[in-house]
Design an enzyme around this catalytic site. Structure first.
Site, PDB file in Angstrom:
ATOM      1  N   GLN A 139       0.858  -1.182   0.000  1.00  0.00           N
ATOM      2  CA  GLN A 139       0.000   0.000   0.000  1.00  0.00           C
ATOM      3  C   GLN A 139       0.897   1.235   0.000  1.00  0.00           C
ATOM      4  O   GLN A 139       2.000   1.208   0.539  1.00  0.00           O
ATOM      5  CB  GLN A 139      -0.909   0.010   1.243  1.00  0.00           C
ATOM      6  CG  GLN A 139      -1.811  -1.203   1.374  1.00  0.00           C
ATOM      7  CD  GLN A 139      -2.831  -1.301   0.255  1.00  0.00           C
ATOM      8  OE1 GLN A 139      -3.289  -0.299  -0.274  1.00  0.00           O
ATOM      9  NE2 GLN A 139      -3.173  -2.525  -0.123  1.00  0.00           N
ATOM     10  N   ASN A 177       0.683   3.868   1.693  1.00  0.00           N
ATOM     11  CA  ASN A 177       0.935   4.381   3.047  1.00  0.00           C
ATOM     12  C   ASN A 177       1.766   3.411   3.887  1.00  0.00           C
ATOM     13  O   ASN A 177       1.913   3.599   5.079  1.00  0.00           O
ATOM     14  CB  ASN A 177      -0.391   4.696   3.750  1.00  0.00           C
ATOM     15  CG  ASN A 177      -1.265   3.459   3.894  1.00  0.00           C
ATOM     16  OD1 ASN A 177      -0.863   2.345   3.556  1.00  0.00           O
ATOM     17  ND2 ASN A 177      -2.483   3.664   4.383  1.00  0.00           N
ATOM     18  N   ARG A 178       2.279   2.357   3.263  1.00  0.00           N
ATOM     19  CA  ARG A 178       3.118   1.334   3.911  1.00  0.00           C
ATOM     20  C   ARG A 178       2.353   0.495   4.927  1.00  0.00           C
ATOM     21  O   ARG A 178       2.945  -0.254   5.684  1.00  0.00           O
ATOM     22  CB  ARG A 178       4.379   1.930   4.524  1.00  0.00           C
ATOM     23  CG  ARG A 178       5.153   2.747   3.531  1.00  0.00           C
ATOM     24  CD  ARG A 178       6.640   2.613   3.473  1.00  0.00           C
ATOM     25  NE  ARG A 178       7.297   1.552   4.148  1.00  0.00           N
ATOM     26  CZ  ARG A 178       7.903   0.533   3.531  1.00  0.00           C
ATOM     27  NH1 ARG A 178       7.847   0.407   2.241  1.00  0.00           N
ATOM     28  NH2 ARG A 178       8.548  -0.368   4.216  1.00  0.00           N
ATOM     29  N   LEU A 179       1.033   0.602   4.976  1.00  0.00           N
ATOM     30  CA  LEU A 179       0.222  -0.279   5.809  1.00  0.00           C
ATOM     31  C   LEU A 179      -0.209  -1.445   4.916  1.00  0.00           C
ATOM     32  O   LEU A 179      -1.346  -1.553   4.489  1.00  0.00           O
ATOM     33  CB  LEU A 179      -0.990   0.468   6.387  1.00  0.00           C
ATOM     34  CG  LEU A 179      -0.671   1.667   7.277  1.00  0.00           C
ATOM     35  CD1 LEU A 179      -1.954   2.356   7.710  1.00  0.00           C
ATOM     36  CD2 LEU A 179       0.138   1.227   8.489  1.00  0.00           C
TER      37      LEU A 179
END
Length: 116
Positions: free
Chosen positions: A101, A103-105
């Site tokens: 993702q 957003n790195r989530l």
């Protein structure tokens, strides 16, 4: 054969996705390796004989000459499977699907084999 465990990773950068598989490995029986070797195109069989993986060669010309020599030698006959050539089979214990993702989530779904 010294380490009976392995991981496989398939990463698709354009899709920002990955599949990872972990498990135990064992060498395929000789007859299965032989059958698979001879199911491959003859040029691939010769390539396997010419270019033994992880072996240092003098130069690319060596590969070309050896390939031409073996193409001639096996023009009308079966290419013998080299003794060092074979396969392994991985018995999955863990399969992970990953999706990156922005957003790195990242999303991860992990499946584990239950023993018992």
């Amino acid at each position: 054969d010294a380490n009976p465990f392995a991981s496989l990773v398939f990463y698709w950068e354009p899709l920002n996705r990955q599949v990872r598989i972990e498990g135990s490995v064992k060498r395929l029986p000789e007859e299965e390796s032989e059958q698979y070797f001879h199911s491959r195109p003859k040029s691939s069989q010769i390539g396997a004989v010419v270019s033994r993986q992880s072996t240092v060669i003098p130069d690319r010309e060596y590969l070309r000459k050896k390939n031409a020599e073996l193409e001639e030698r096996y023009r009308e006959t079966t290419v013998p499977k080299p003794a060092y050539w074979g396969g392994y089979i991985l018995q999955p214990d863990v399969v992970e699907f990953w999706q990156g993702q922005t957003n790195r989530l990242h999303d991860r779904i992990v499946f584990r084999r239950l023993r018992g």
